[in-house]
Design an enzyme around this catalytic site. Structure first.
Site, PDB file in Angstrom:
ATOM      1  N   CYS A   1      84.163  44.503 -28.816  1.00  0.00           N
ATOM      2  CA  CYS A   1      83.195  45.593 -29.051  1.00  0.00           C
ATOM      3  C   CYS A   1      82.333  45.687 -27.803  1.00  0.00           C
ATOM      4  O   CYS A   1      82.324  44.795 -26.964  1.00  0.00           O
ATOM      5  CB  CYS A   1      82.287  45.279 -30.232  1.00  0.00           C
TER       6      CYS A   1
ATOM      7  N   ARG B   1      86.273  48.743 -24.660  1.00  0.00           N
ATOM      8  CA  ARG B   1      86.217  47.483 -25.422  1.00  0.00           C
ATOM      9  C   ARG B   1      86.404  47.720 -26.911  1.00  0.00           C
ATOM     10  O   ARG B   1      86.555  46.760 -27.679  1.00  0.00           O
ATOM     11  CB  ARG B   1      84.892  46.782 -25.168  1.00  0.00           C
TER      12      ARG B   1
ATOM     13  N   TRP C   1      85.247  47.735 -32.299  1.00  0.00           N
ATOM     14  CA  TRP C   1      86.662  47.496 -32.631  1.00  0.00           C
ATOM     15  C   TRP C   1      86.596  46.672 -33.911  1.00  0.00           C
ATOM     16  O   TRP C   1      86.177  45.515 -33.906  1.00  0.00           O
ATOM     17  CB  TRP C   1      87.375  46.718 -31.524  1.00  0.00           C
TER      18      TRP C   1
ATOM     19  N   ASN D   1      78.943  41.569 -31.169  1.00  0.00           N
ATOM     20  CA  ASN D   1      80.335  41.495 -30.722  1.00  0.00           C
ATOM     21  C   ASN D   1      80.811  40.077 -31.033  1.00  0.00           C
ATOM     22  O   ASN D   1      80.201  39.114 -30.589  1.00  0.00           O
ATOM     23  CB  ASN D   1      80.448  41.776 -29.221  1.00  0.00           C
ATOM     24  N   GLY D   2      81.878  39.952 -31.822  1.00  0.00           N
ATOM     25  CA  GLY D   2      82.395  38.617 -32.139  1.00  0.00           C
ATOM     26  C   GLY D   2      82.738  38.533 -33.617  1.00  0.00           C
ATOM     27  O   GLY D   2      82.925  39.548 -34.293  1.00  0.00           O
TER      28      GLY D   2
ATOM     29  N   GLU E   1     107.166  42.862 -19.519  1.00  0.00           N
ATOM     30  CA  GLU E   1     105.981  43.664 -19.179  1.00  0.00           C
ATOM     31  C   GLU E   1     106.272  45.153 -19.305  1.00  0.00           C
ATOM     32  O   GLU E   1     105.439  45.911 -19.817  1.00  0.00           O
ATOM     33  CB  GLU E   1     105.510  43.325 -17.760  1.00  0.00           C
TER      34      GLU E   1
ATOM     35  N   LYS F   1     104.080  47.623 -21.686  1.00  0.00           N
ATOM     36  CA  LYS F   1     103.411  48.838 -21.175  1.00  0.00           C
ATOM     37  C   LYS F   1     103.795  50.042 -22.012  1.00  0.00           C
ATOM     38  O   LYS F   1     102.975  50.859 -22.380  1.00  0.00           O
ATOM     39  CB  LYS F   1     103.812  49.095 -19.730  1.00  0.00           C
TER      40      LYS F   1
ATOM     41  N   GLU G   1     102.547  49.835 -25.886  1.00  0.00           N
ATOM     42  CA  GLU G   1     101.103  49.831 -26.196  1.00  0.00           C
ATOM     43  C   GLU G   1     100.452  51.186 -25.925  1.00  0.00           C
ATOM     44  O   GLU G   1      99.374  51.456 -26.444  1.00  0.00           O
ATOM     45  CB  GLU G   1     100.374  48.726 -25.447  1.00  0.00           C
TER      46      GLU G   1
ATOM     47  N   HIS H   1     124.027  37.995 -27.957  1.00  0.00           N
ATOM     48  CA  HIS H   1     123.638  37.092 -29.059  1.00  0.00           C
ATOM     49  C   HIS H   1     122.873  37.831 -30.140  1.00  0.00           C
ATOM     50  O   HIS H   1     122.105  37.225 -30.879  1.00  0.00           O
ATOM     51  CB  HIS H   1     122.808  35.933 -28.483  1.00  0.00           C
TER      52      HIS H   1
ATOM     53  N   LYS I   1      90.268  46.463 -24.774  1.00  0.00           N
ATOM     54  CA  LYS I   1      90.601  45.935 -23.456  1.00  0.00           C
ATOM     55  C   LYS I   1      90.581  44.412 -23.411  1.00  0.00           C
ATOM     56  O   LYS I   1      91.405  43.795 -22.747  1.00  0.00           O
ATOM     57  CB  LYS I   1      89.596  46.471 -22.426  1.00  0.00           C
TER      58      LYS I   1
HETATM   59  C1  AGP Z   1      97.951  44.474 -21.370  1.00  0.00           C
HETATM   60  O1  AGP Z   1      98.276  45.818 -21.033  1.00  0.00           O
HETATM   61  C2  AGP Z   1      97.081  44.383 -22.604  1.00  0.00           C
HETATM   62  N1  AGP Z   1      95.925  45.152 -22.470  1.00  0.00           N
HETATM   63  C3  AGP Z   1      96.844  42.954 -23.052  1.00  0.00           C
HETATM   64  O2  AGP Z   1      98.097  42.387 -23.330  1.00  0.00           O
HETATM   65  C4  AGP Z   1      96.130  42.027 -22.053  1.00  0.00           C
HETATM   66  O3  AGP Z   1      96.948  41.772 -20.936  1.00  0.00           O
HETATM   67  C5  AGP Z   1      95.831  40.702 -22.761  1.00  0.00           C
HETATM   68  O4  AGP Z   1      94.970  40.969 -23.851  1.00  0.00           O
HETATM   69  C6  AGP Z   1      95.187  39.652 -21.856  1.00  0.00           C
HETATM   70  O5  AGP Z   1      93.941  40.087 -21.433  1.00  0.00           O
HETATM   71  P1  AGP Z   1      93.199  39.237 -20.278  1.00  0.00           P
HETATM   72  O6  AGP Z   1      94.066  39.353 -19.059  1.00  0.00           O
HETATM   73  O7  AGP Z   1      91.861  39.896 -20.114  1.00  0.00           O
HETATM   74  O8  AGP Z   1      93.094  37.828 -20.745  1.00  0.00           O
END
Ligand code: AGP
Length: 609
Positions: A2, A27, A75, A101-102, A481, A485, A488, A504, A604
């Site tokens: 958040c 966030r 969030w 936040n938390g 990766e 990408k 998400e 497999h 984020k």
């Molecule tokens: C990646 O596109 C995502 N936003 C997510 O997987 C991110 O890489 C992951 O949460 C790790 O975040 P950090 O690098 O801030 O630890």
């Protein structure tokens, strides 16, 4: 997960408050709100939805001025995203307000006790417990009530607290979630992250876990939770406000994709002089790196994929045994660390809860911790023994792009540095590899120059309901990766797989309705990759080949191609594959009309477990 923003000082327009909050929207963005105080009264607006919607609701108030306010963008963890669960939250008498936040882990037992004592709750959130707890302990001093309340809380919390009864103070509390103080000319700020403070000041104090700050319009005092006064550690941030703005780009993600060549050039120039690599903050002596045998890597999401690439490199060029796991798994395993082991963790934000917990577990066992991180004042940096900073600048798009290739560049330089110290790489190879690594930004620019072609391919592939990304060796993490990408930001199911695993099981998925991305640079595993492509072709999978321009086989078998420059050291190819697949994912998502910078359900930085 958040965003918190607060201010106390000379009157400031609501529009400026909202501007600060909007810089934290990455966030969390399912609901948001403001509580401001003037002449002993609260002004409150909060709602489900994004900050722009709140701004519309505030259109007649944007010029109104307030000397004190707290704001929040959420969030949702406890309680669905709606108006009543949105922050700020209030006590029974509506004289105290809190944003959080938390996660409060013991909120249920606290809530039951407070209800028994006559407190009335309106929301489903854990946060509301905090403000009723402060109300319970309030007897004239807000700070004493907050001190008493935080002692009862377990879990992670960054708080911002104000009250109409003490309108000359803004209280900030940090335990397990980030909170920064900004020291402005006309007043002082609280924020979850730097971008919110940038338009107002570059003087900050990073609150540490277990600290409570009392902000007045012209002074800041910091205390430990047991009320011991602490010194203020003022730092100057070198990030410019426009670094955290979209500028002429439609999305932060596209801006950050295009920033990568400059970011990698900067990293290279800061850590490499001639044929020497130096990491000023690594804090790992050469004898340690010479002797180390086992390396453990833990990270989450994209950072985990960067770590996976480092694993291949450390094994191949440094003669090290490397184990990697996601932080959320690593932290609960019984790992047999040995003296002299090295624990490497990677995190863009430096606030990912699971990664921080994995670091704490490693440190409990006396293992040296090296962090690859992009936020200097983050918890991870403060808790690590050594740091390689990635200098990527603020990454606002939820989908990580420039931070990823920055992490890889930093890790590859660390690997070369370590190989040189351990004598596992000849001086000649070291110099040649370093030289080619320095050319990567130029090669990335070549791929960025192909955006138009990639956009056309992405448009064609947008019709598929499911994707497989296949790679081998050091490009298996590239496949992971690329799949992350795409999924998400487009919400299309996508899976990254080692190409050798196809027979497999996953090959059962292949038919003419599947998009299959085959990463096939001309490296040692190229021929194996060609066999996999043929197997897919035989089953009518629609193939997008990521190939070198000199390619002769994959290019004939693929339906579409994205060319990446061939390298003398193809182990550097993930730095190029990443750019191609980022642009592919971006344009698929754009073609589908997705919320690219703020994908649904995501945030984020995952600062809760
Ligand atoms: C990646 O596109 C995502 N936003 C997510 O997987 C991110 O890489 C992951 O949460 C790790 O975040 P950090 O690098 O801030 O630890």
């Amino acid at each position: 997960m958040c965003g918190i923003f607060g201010y106390i000082g000379k009157d400031m327009p609501v529009a400026s408050y909202v501007e600060g909050l909007s810089r934290l929207e990455y966030r969390g963005y399912d609901s948001c709100g403001i509580a401001a105080i003037k002449n002993g009264e609260f002004f409150i607006r909060k709602r489900q939805g994004k900050i722009n919607q709140l701004k519309c609701e505030l259109r007649d108030e944007l010029n109104s001025q307030y000397p004190l306010a707290i704001l929040h963008t959420r969030w949702a963890t406890h309680g669905k995203p709606n108006q009543i669960n949105s922050h700020p939250h209030f006590d029974c008498k509506k004289q105290i307000s809190v944003v959080h936040n938390g996660i409060i882990e013991n909120y249920l037992s606290l809530k039951e006790e407070l209800i028994r004592q006559g407190h009335k709750f309106v929301s489903e959130t854990d946060t509301e417990v905090i403000v009723h707890l402060i109300e319970k302990y309030y007897s004239g001093s807000l700070e004493d009530a907050v001190f008493a309340a935080v002692k009862k809380l377990s879990g992670s919390f960054a708080l911002s607290v104000i009250s109409t009864r003490t309108p000359d103070e803004l209280i900030g509390v940090r335990k397990g979630s980030p909170l920064i103080i900004g020291l402005g000319r006309d007043g002082n700020f609280l924020a979850s992250d730097i971008p919110a403070i940038l338009p107002f000041t570059n003087k900050v104090i990073y609150l540490k876990d277990g600290e409570l700050a009392i902000l007045k319009k012209d002074e800041v005092k910091i205390f430990s939770f047991d009320k011991k006064p602490l010194g203020a550690r003022i730092e100057k941030i070198s990030i410019h406000p426009q670094d955290a703005e979209k500028k002429h780009y439609e999305h932060f993600m596209r801006k950050e994709i295009f920033e990568q060549p400059e970011v990698l050039r900067k990293i290279f120039s800061l850590y490499v002089t001639g044929n020497t690599i130096r990491f000023p903050q690594i804090n790992l002596k050469n004898p340690f790196l010479k002797k180390v045998k086992n390396v453990f890597i833990a990270a989450c999401g994209t950072a985990y994929h960067a770590g996976y690439i480092a694993k291949y490199f450390l094994e191949k060029y440094c003669d090290l045994d490397v184990e990697i796991d996601t932080s959320s798994e690593f932290r609960y395993r019984k790992i047999n660390f040995h003296t002299g082991d090295l624990f490497i963790t990677i995190s863009q934000s430096g606030e990912t809860a699971d990664t921080l917990s994995a670091v704490r577990e490693a440190k409990k066992k006396g293992v040296k911790v090296l962090s690859i991180c992009n936020v200097l004042g983050s918890s991870l940096v403060k808790e690590s023994d050594g740091l390689i900073f990635t200098y990527a600048g603020p990454e606002i798009g939820v989908a990580s792009t420039k931070a990823y290739t920055a992490q890889i560049m930093a890790l590859l330089l660390f690997c070369l540095h370590t190989a040189h110290i351990r004598g596992t790489l000849s001086r000649k190879s070291f110099c040649r590899m370093l030289k080619e690594l320095g050319q990567i930004p130029r090669y990335q620019k070549e791929i960025l120059g192909k955006e138009k072609e990639i956009k056309t391919i992405a448009k064609d592939f947008s019709r598929f309901g499911c994707f497989l990304f296949l790679g081998r060796g050091i490009n298996f993490p590239s496949a992971l990766e690329g799949a992350l990408k795409l999924k998400e930001i487009s919400y299309i199911p996508a899976e990254g797989y080692p190409a050798g695993e196809m027979k497999h099981g996953p090959i059962a998925l292949i038919d003419e309705y599947r998009g299959v991305i085959c990463i096939a640079p001309q490296d040692d595993l190229y021929d194996k990759m060609i066999s996999n492509i043929q197997e897919i072709k035989a089953r009518k999978g629609k193939i997008l080949g990521i190939v070198n321009r000199t390619d002769t086989q994959a290019s004939r078998l693929s339906d579409e191609l994205i060319y990446i420059p061939g390298l003398k050291y193809q182990d550097f190819s993930p730095l190029l594959v990443a750019v191609a697949l980022q642009l592919f994912a971006y344009h698929v998502a754009k073609n589908l009309g997705r919320e690219i910078d703020q994908p649904r359900n995501l945030a984020k930085s995952v600062t809760v477990e």
